[in-house]
Design a protein around this motif. Sequence first.
Motif, PDB file in Angstrom:
ATOM      1  N   LEU A 196       0.829  -1.201   0.000  1.00 32.37           N
ATOM      2  CA  LEU A 196       0.000   0.000   0.000  1.00 32.37           C
ATOM      3  C   LEU A 196       0.866   1.255   0.000  1.00 32.37           C
ATOM      4  O   LEU A 196       0.583   2.215  -0.732  1.00 32.37           O
ATOM      5  CB  LEU A 196      -0.927   0.000   1.217  1.00 32.37           C
ATOM      6  CG  LEU A 196      -1.867   1.202   1.346  1.00 32.37           C
ATOM      7  CD1 LEU A 196      -2.768   1.315   0.121  1.00 32.37           C
ATOM      8  CD2 LEU A 196      -2.716   1.075   2.610  1.00 32.37           C
ATOM      9  N   VAL A 200       0.966   4.112  -2.978  1.00 29.06           N
ATOM     10  CA  VAL A 200       0.772   5.542  -2.728  1.00 29.06           C
ATOM     11  C   VAL A 200       1.910   6.344  -3.339  1.00 29.06           C
ATOM     12  O   VAL A 200       1.696   7.409  -3.941  1.00 29.06           O
ATOM     13  CB  VAL A 200       0.663   5.809  -1.211  1.00 29.06           C
ATOM     14  CG1 VAL A 200       0.722   7.301  -0.918  1.00 29.06           C
ATOM     15  CG2 VAL A 200      -0.633   5.222  -0.670  1.00 29.06           C
ATOM     16  N   SER A 205      -2.004   9.512  -5.239  1.00 27.24           N
ATOM     17  CA  SER A 205      -3.351   9.499  -4.684  1.00 27.24           C
ATOM     18  C   SER A 205      -3.589   8.253  -3.837  1.00 27.24           C
ATOM     19  O   SER A 205      -3.359   7.132  -4.289  1.00 27.24           O
ATOM     20  CB  SER A 205      -4.383   9.545  -5.817  1.00 27.24           C
ATOM     21  OG  SER A 205      -5.651   9.143  -5.371  1.00 27.24           O
ATOM     22  N   ALA A 206      -4.068   8.458  -2.616  1.00 26.77           N
ATOM     23  CA  ALA A 206      -4.410   7.324  -1.757  1.00 26.77           C
ATOM     24  C   ALA A 206      -5.597   6.559  -2.323  1.00 26.77           C
ATOM     25  O   ALA A 206      -5.691   5.336  -2.180  1.00 26.77           O
ATOM     26  CB  ALA A 206      -4.723   7.817  -0.345  1.00 26.77           C
ATOM     27  N   ALA A 209      -4.374   4.347  -5.044  1.00 30.59           N
ATOM     28  CA  ALA A 209      -3.536   3.281  -4.504  1.00 30.59           C
ATOM     29  C   ALA A 209      -4.362   2.139  -3.934  1.00 30.59           C
ATOM     30  O   ALA A 209      -3.930   0.981  -3.957  1.00 30.59           O
ATOM     31  CB  ALA A 209      -2.614   3.845  -3.423  1.00 30.59           C
ATOM     32  N   LEU A 210      -5.544   2.438  -3.409  1.00 33.40           N
ATOM     33  CA  LEU A 210      -6.369   1.393  -2.806  1.00 33.40           C
ATOM     34  C   LEU A 210      -7.015   0.482  -3.849  1.00 33.40           C
ATOM     35  O   LEU A 210      -7.356  -0.662  -3.543  1.00 33.40           O
ATOM     36  CB  LEU A 210      -7.461   2.028  -1.934  1.00 33.40           C
ATOM     37  CG  LEU A 210      -6.983   2.644  -0.613  1.00 33.40           C
ATOM     38  CD1 LEU A 210      -8.108   3.430   0.034  1.00 33.40           C
ATOM     39  CD2 LEU A 210      -6.474   1.559   0.325  1.00 33.40           C
ATOM     40  N   LEU A 346      -6.679  12.949  -2.561  1.00 32.53           N
ATOM     41  CA  LEU A 346      -5.773  12.626  -1.458  1.00 32.53           C
ATOM     42  C   LEU A 346      -4.357  12.368  -1.957  1.00 32.53           C
ATOM     43  O   LEU A 346      -3.776  11.295  -1.760  1.00 32.53           O
ATOM     44  CB  LEU A 346      -6.288  11.410  -0.678  1.00 32.53           C
ATOM     45  CG  LEU A 346      -7.665  11.555  -0.014  1.00 32.53           C
ATOM     46  CD1 LEU A 346      -8.046  10.272   0.704  1.00 32.53           C
ATOM     47  CD2 LEU A 346      -7.679  12.720   0.945  1.00 32.53           C
ATOM     48  N   LEU A 348      -0.964  12.309  -1.450  1.00 35.60           N
ATOM     49  CA  LEU A 348      -0.115  12.326  -0.260  1.00 35.60           C
ATOM     50  C   LEU A 348       1.320  12.745  -0.573  1.00 35.60           C
ATOM     51  O   LEU A 348       2.053  13.121   0.339  1.00 35.60           O
ATOM     52  CB  LEU A 348      -0.116  10.934   0.387  1.00 35.60           C
ATOM     53  CG  LEU A 348      -1.495  10.402   0.797  1.00 35.60           C
ATOM     54  CD1 LEU A 348      -1.353   9.042   1.459  1.00 35.60           C
ATOM     55  CD2 LEU A 348      -2.194  11.375   1.739  1.00 35.60           C
TER      56      LEU A 348
END
Length: 759
Positions: A196, A200, A205-206, A209-210, A346, A348
């Motif tokens: 994970l 990221v 972007s979170a 990434a998910l 998001l 990061l």
Amino acid sequence: MTEVNKPPRVGGWTRFVTARPRLSLLAALVLTVLAVLAGSGVADRLGAGGWEDPGAESTYATKALEREFPDSQPNLLLLVDAGGASVDDPAVAAEAARITASLSAEKGVTGVGSYWGSKSPALRAKDGHEALIAARLTGDETEMGETLDRIAPSLRGRHGPVEVEIGGMVAVRHEMQTIIKEDLTRAEMIALPITLLLLVMVFGSAIAALLPLGIGIVAILGTNAVLRGLTEFTDVSVFAMNLTTALGLGLAIDYALFIVRRFREELSTGADPLTAVGTTLRTAGRTVLFSALTVAVSLAAMLLFPQYFLRSFAYAGIAVVLLAAAAALILLPAALVLLGHRVNSLDLRRLFRRSGRPAPSEGTGWARTATLVMRRAPFFALGTTAVLVLLGLPFLGVKFGTADDRQLPSSAESHVVQQHIRDGFPGNPGGGLDVLAEGRATETQYATYKERIAALPDVLRVDGPLVKGDSAYFTVQPKGEAVDDSAQRLVGELRATKAPFDTKVTGTAAVLVDSKDAIGEQLPWAAAFIAIVTLLLVFLLTGSVLIPIQAVLLNALSLTAMFGAVVWVFQDGHLSGLLGFTSPGSIETTLPVLMFCVAFGLSMDYGVFLLSRIKEEYDRTGDHDEAVRHGVQRTGGLITAAAVILAVVMIAIGTSRVTNTKMLGLGIALAVLMDAMVVRSLLVPAIMRLTGRATWWAPGPLRRFHERFGVSEGGENPPRGAGLNRQAAPPRGATSHDGPADENGDGSAHAGSGVRAIR
């Protein structure tokens, strides 16, 4: 607006997967929950064996001896330690007799014998302080494991003047199965958070990434359900669960990376989410489909081998590859339509980015690398090939063996027991050869045959025969180790020894000989299957005759470092202290086959990603060198990121305390890193520069075949004028129907060919 400037229409597949995205995701959630329920307890139904050929002479003899002479095939050994006393001490003998009687009374136990009952010198340690009780647990692997769990607590530990430890093949396999399950849970706990974090870093972007992580989890859970179903019909190896986790995460992340990356590219050109998904599926989606097929083909080759250990990896691998591709091509597009531009939410990375400092242009470093490699193509081609061949040289000294207790950590009880037996007992109990004699014979004939066996140069001792009806068996102790060269040679000598009855030889060395023969017989067919189907798939993707040949040869070359490292580290024992394993001095026979099929498929995975992008650009511009540079620029970072993530997963698998699993994880991690960072970055662009425009040549009949049946990442087949006959494209950087120049500043378009190919 002219026809080429019209936005691409949404095709049938795109309409299918995006018509009701919320319903699609809800259905996926329900199916995932059902998969969790269906796959629960799968590890308890998996076996820890499967290395033998079920149709071999040794397998037939083993089953016949189990049926007719159960005492001849002990799979449970109790090491009775009298401490400083002699095993012949009356108190020790009395306690050993009590333990033997207690074991004989247990359900599921047969053929119990001991040193104290037989006075066989093979069951007494050389120092006289240890001796063995032998027995056979009946049933399949699951039933034997349940029996061992039931009786072990009352057998293990201190009993008056003696200490008892448990060994034998049943204990080894049961302990191996338990350790693999524990190690797999730990590997998942290691791999998931690191994966994970890397996603990221790749996406920023979170949210983005998910998505790949979710696809991987769906593929793993679905495959566990498939394996659970297969255990109702066939044997499946517990080792296959490691491959399920590794490929489930690795390939799902690869496919999702490729699709999400292309979707974000399309959004950056101003496309709306639905149009972006449509173009992504026609481009990256087709590449993912071809990639999944190439990986599945490599894994399917293991179905040609008779050992269920190898076949189990084919079951698990094919299932997880197809599920990962299906999730990436069905669930992921639905999620992207719903997310739209929120896929970039998001970010990061901005937390670590210096204020006011612009982000580096995407892929410029890879473009410079490709330019340098092609400028010095002969140097990089020869140098890289020489290094890979050099790294593979240790494999020329490979020695094949069987999986035994040394697969386990040195502290494992069954390993300790077997090591005591190897070091302290004469004739290596349990490592002998059994000769099954079938057919009526006289005592004289049996005696004559026994004399012939005893006269063989590699025989230490011959015991028997034990006769029952028209069957009998002899036990032959070789002079050397259980599976060394002399023991394997003795198998052939025994099978060639004349007898007035039918004879079949079994035992550890015989199983190894038969396994090697079975693999040697099927290996050419498996290699031909992989090569032919891979050549066909790559041809359908590229329309070239030379590229498929290059792909197969370079893929095979990329695996040399893995095979060399396997021998240098795991056979020769280098780094054994650092990595925490005991080297048996050999490589289990099926492991190289397994590692080749898995690593070759993963290498083709990355190869398809690169070749499809090169082909797309070549169809668009007709400029060979620029297409290679553009392909490396656009996929270099993506392939490297995917390889690093997959390597993290494989290294987590490689932390296992079981040597075969450690070898599989670390070896494939090395293979994918070498493929991504050396072969795809250096060797492929160098070779393609040397072959030039001839790379794309195909004879007329094949070219017409590809125009009719082939596909490309650009959507439809390239026009008849593409390839060697194509005219030069407009200058790079000029405004064209293919879309705006991208943010790199080098004029490379984001995904224009997907627009050009749609009518």
